[in-house]
Design a protein around this motif. Structure first.
Motif, PDB file in Angstrom:
ATOM      1  N   TRP A  76     -24.772  26.877  55.096  1.00  0.00           N
ATOM      2  CA  TRP A  76     -24.149  25.907  54.206  1.00  0.00           C
ATOM      3  C   TRP A  76     -22.649  26.117  54.162  1.00  0.00           C
ATOM      4  N   ALA A  77     -21.981  25.028  53.872  1.00  0.00           N
ATOM      5  CA  ALA A  77     -20.523  25.031  53.826  1.00  0.00           C
ATOM      6  C   ALA A  77     -20.061  24.164  52.664  1.00  0.00           C
ATOM      7  N   HIS A  78     -18.885  24.477  52.167  1.00  0.00           N
ATOM      8  CA  HIS A  78     -18.294  23.744  51.047  1.00  0.00           C
ATOM      9  C   HIS A  78     -16.968  23.149  51.503  1.00  0.00           C
ATOM     10  N   LEU A  79     -16.801  21.823  51.302  1.00  0.00           N
ATOM     11  CA  LEU A  79     -15.589  21.119  51.714  1.00  0.00           C
ATOM     12  C   LEU A  79     -14.855  20.614  50.478  1.00  0.00           C
ATOM     13  N   ASN A  85     -10.544  19.618  44.866  1.00  0.00           N
ATOM     14  CA  ASN A  85     -11.509  18.548  44.612  1.00  0.00           C
ATOM     15  C   ASN A  85     -12.571  18.531  45.705  1.00  0.00           C
ATOM     16  N   PRO A  86     -13.878  18.524  45.349  1.00  0.00           N
ATOM     17  CA  PRO A  86     -14.921  18.430  46.371  1.00  0.00           C
ATOM     18  C   PRO A  86     -14.802  17.120  47.139  1.00  0.00           C
ATOM     19  N   VAL A  87     -15.104  17.170  48.426  1.00  0.00           N
ATOM     20  CA  VAL A  87     -15.045  15.982  49.277  1.00  0.00           C
ATOM     21  C   VAL A  87     -16.481  15.590  49.623  1.00  0.00           C
ATOM     22  N   ASP A 110     -20.825  17.600  45.217  1.00  0.00           N
ATOM     23  CA  ASP A 110     -20.182  18.883  44.944  1.00  0.00           C
ATOM     24  C   ASP A 110     -19.394  19.399  46.151  1.00  0.00           C
ATOM     25  N   GLY A 111     -19.434  18.646  47.270  1.00  0.00           N
ATOM     26  CA  GLY A 111     -18.742  19.069  48.483  1.00  0.00           C
ATOM     27  C   GLY A 111     -19.562  20.012  49.345  1.00  0.00           C
TER      28      GLY A 111
END
Length: 162
Positions: A76-79, A85-87, A110-111
């Motif tokens: 998993w990854a968070h952008l 700000n989540p994209v 939540d990005g």
């Protein structure tokens, strides 16, 4: 959905002021104070030309589940943009160190993008795939810049993952 910032324009006593010249919000006051206005503009806009919004992608440790047929799990990854700000709604590629795409997932509100159960590439590059970890890639688009991050892959079993 692209994040945007608003600049409030109020009307006051004939003198214009601009606060926060380099911040995402700015206020200006001109004319009678009884007529407020709000103007919305995309962030990172200068001189009428938009430039892509920088992003940060953070990859998290994945797991090779030995009791589940050898699937890679919990990739998993968070952008987010550089303002935190989540994209949402962007495609994230999960790639092994040999350059093979393990799969893709879209970011949620939540990005976060999560890839469940990516199949292993059983063959001569298996050891490289396991020891090299994986890279999460956002290839840019929709007004955002590309970004990537690398994370490890650990070995576990169903019992260890609970």
């Amino acid at each position: 959905m692209k994040p945007h910032h608003t600049a409030a324009v109020g009307v006051a006593i004939g003198v214009a002021t601009l606060a926060g010249l380099f911040s995402p919000t700015a206020s200006a006051a001109v004319g009678p104070a009884s007529v407020p206005h709000t103007v919305t503009a995309p962030s990172h806009q200068r001189g009428g030309h938009s430039r892509p919004i920088p992003t940060v992608l953070t990859a998290h440790q994945g797991t090779l589940n030995l009791t589940n047929g050898g699937n890679l799990e919990n990739l998993w990854a968070h952008l987010e943009d550089t303002l935190g700000n989540p994209v949402e709604g962007q495609k994230i590629y999960f790639v092994d160190d040999g350059g093979r795409v393990l799969g893709t997932a879209r970011t949620n509100s939540d990005g976060d993008a999560v890839l469940h159960g990516a199949a292993l590439n059983v063959g001569p590059n298996l050891l490289q795939q396991l020891t090299g970890g994986y890279t999460a890639q956002f290839r840019g688009g929709d007004g955002y810049t590309r970004s990537s991050d690398h994370a490890a892959i650990t070995i576990g079993t169903d019992a260890a993952l609970r």
